[in-house]
Design a protein around this motif. Structure first.
Motif, PDB file in Angstrom:
ATOM      1  N   MET A   1     -36.851  32.318  -0.435  1.00  0.00           N
ATOM      2  CA  MET A   1     -36.252  33.613  -0.190  1.00  0.00           C
ATOM      3  C   MET A   1     -36.580  34.037   1.235  1.00  0.00           C
ATOM      4  O   MET A   1     -37.604  33.693   1.790  1.00  0.00           O
ATOM      5  N   VAL A   2     -35.697  34.802   1.828  1.00  0.00           N
ATOM      6  CA  VAL A   2     -35.828  35.275   3.191  1.00  0.00           C
ATOM      7  C   VAL A   2     -36.045  36.776   3.159  1.00  0.00           C
ATOM      8  O   VAL A   2     -35.569  37.474   2.270  1.00  0.00           O
ATOM      9  N   GLN A   3     -36.745  37.271   4.153  1.00  0.00           N
ATOM     10  CA  GLN A   3     -37.031  38.690   4.253  1.00  0.00           C
ATOM     11  C   GLN A   3     -36.687  39.151   5.663  1.00  0.00           C
ATOM     12  O   GLN A   3     -37.007  38.470   6.643  1.00  0.00           O
ATOM     13  N   ARG A  16     -36.054  44.064   3.758  1.00  0.00           N
ATOM     14  CA  ARG A  16     -34.948  43.740   2.870  1.00  0.00           C
ATOM     15  C   ARG A  16     -35.052  42.272   2.499  1.00  0.00           C
ATOM     16  O   ARG A  16     -35.089  41.407   3.357  1.00  0.00           O
ATOM     17  N   ALA A  17     -35.108  42.002   1.219  1.00  0.00           N
ATOM     18  CA  ALA A  17     -35.144  40.621   0.723  1.00  0.00           C
ATOM     19  C   ALA A  17     -33.712  40.095   0.671  1.00  0.00           C
ATOM     20  O   ALA A  17     -32.803  40.779   0.205  1.00  0.00           O
ATOM     21  N   VAL A  18     -33.519  38.887   1.162  1.00  0.00           N
ATOM     22  CA  VAL A  18     -32.208  38.244   1.150  1.00  0.00           C
ATOM     23  C   VAL A  18     -32.244  37.187   0.061  1.00  0.00           C
ATOM     24  O   VAL A  18     -32.972  36.210   0.163  1.00  0.00           O
ATOM     25  N   ARG A  19     -31.465  37.400  -0.994  1.00  0.00           N
ATOM     26  CA  ARG A  19     -31.489  36.487  -2.141  1.00  0.00           C
ATOM     27  C   ARG A  19     -30.213  35.663  -2.266  1.00  0.00           C
ATOM     28  O   ARG A  19     -30.184  34.686  -2.992  1.00  0.00           O
ATOM     29  N   ARG A  20     -29.142  36.092  -1.601  1.00  0.00           N
ATOM     30  CA  ARG A  20     -27.890  35.342  -1.680  1.00  0.00           C
ATOM     31  C   ARG A  20     -27.219  35.338  -0.311  1.00  0.00           C
ATOM     32  O   ARG A  20     -27.404  36.250   0.486  1.00  0.00           O
ATOM     33  N   ASP A  32     -24.427  43.999   3.026  1.00  0.00           N
ATOM     34  CA  ASP A  32     -25.640  43.840   2.225  1.00  0.00           C
ATOM     35  C   ASP A  32     -26.801  44.654   2.813  1.00  0.00           C
ATOM     36  O   ASP A  32     -27.647  45.153   2.085  1.00  0.00           O
ATOM     37  N   LEU A  94     -39.737  34.277   6.432  1.00  0.00           N
ATOM     38  CA  LEU A  94     -39.674  33.651   5.112  1.00  0.00           C
ATOM     39  C   LEU A  94     -40.580  34.456   4.187  1.00  0.00           C
ATOM     40  O   LEU A  94     -41.753  34.663   4.482  1.00  0.00           O
ATOM     41  N   ALA A  95     -40.023  34.923   3.104  1.00  0.00           N
ATOM     42  CA  ALA A  95     -40.772  35.778   2.178  1.00  0.00           C
ATOM     43  C   ALA A  95     -41.834  34.970   1.455  1.00  0.00           C
ATOM     44  O   ALA A  95     -41.658  33.769   1.210  1.00  0.00           O
ATOM     45  N   PRO A  97     -43.843  33.290  -1.469  1.00  0.00           N
ATOM     46  CA  PRO A  97     -43.361  32.832  -2.775  1.00  0.00           C
ATOM     47  C   PRO A  97     -43.964  33.659  -3.904  1.00  0.00           C
ATOM     48  O   PRO A  97     -45.101  34.122  -3.812  1.00  0.00           O
TER      49      PRO A  97
END
Length: 129
Positions: A1-3, A16-20, A32, A94-95, A97
């Motif tokens: 996941m990316v942040q 903001r978490a990027v999930r898609r 988004d 990078l968020a 894990p």
């Protein structure tokens, strides 16, 4: 996941978490990540994931963006890169894990160990008896 860490602007200090993917950033409500700051266009940039390349930032429709103070229209992002769009600065990260709980698996293994021990004791009595 990316942040995405928001370093400056009206939402400074936010994350903001990027999930898609693709992940759209701009002023318009359908994005988004909506940023209502000076210099941010309706559809300013898109964050994409491409196998082999990794995470790519694409400025949309001639919008101006800079990565680590270098103008960029289409470039691969690396952990810690700073993205500037209008008066807003974002940090690509990078968020961390998220670890799932292991309690169910651990209980299953202990139950299996208990069953094996009981079977072994039963076998010993059967062989001695």
């Amino acid at each position: 996941m990316v942040q995405l860490n928001i370093l400056s602007g009206k939402q400074a200090g936010g994350q903001r978490a990027v999930r898609r993917f693709p992940f759209r950033v701009g002023r318009a409500p359908e994005n988004d990540l909506r940023l209502d700051d000076d210099g941010v266009w309706d559809r300013h940039l898109v964050l994409e994931f491409q196998k082999g390349d990794g995470f790519r930032l694409v400025a949309v429709g001639g919008a101006l963006a800079a990565i680590n103070s270098q103008p960029a229209e289409d470039r691969v992002l690396h952990n810690g890169d700073t993205v500037t769009l209008g008066s807003v600065r974002l940090q690509f990260w990078l968020a961390p894990p998220v670890q799932r709980g292991l309690r169910t698996r651990e209980n299953f293994v202990w139950a299996l160990v208990g069953i094996v021990a009981i079977v072994q004791v039963g076998l010993v009595y059967w062989l001695l008896g």
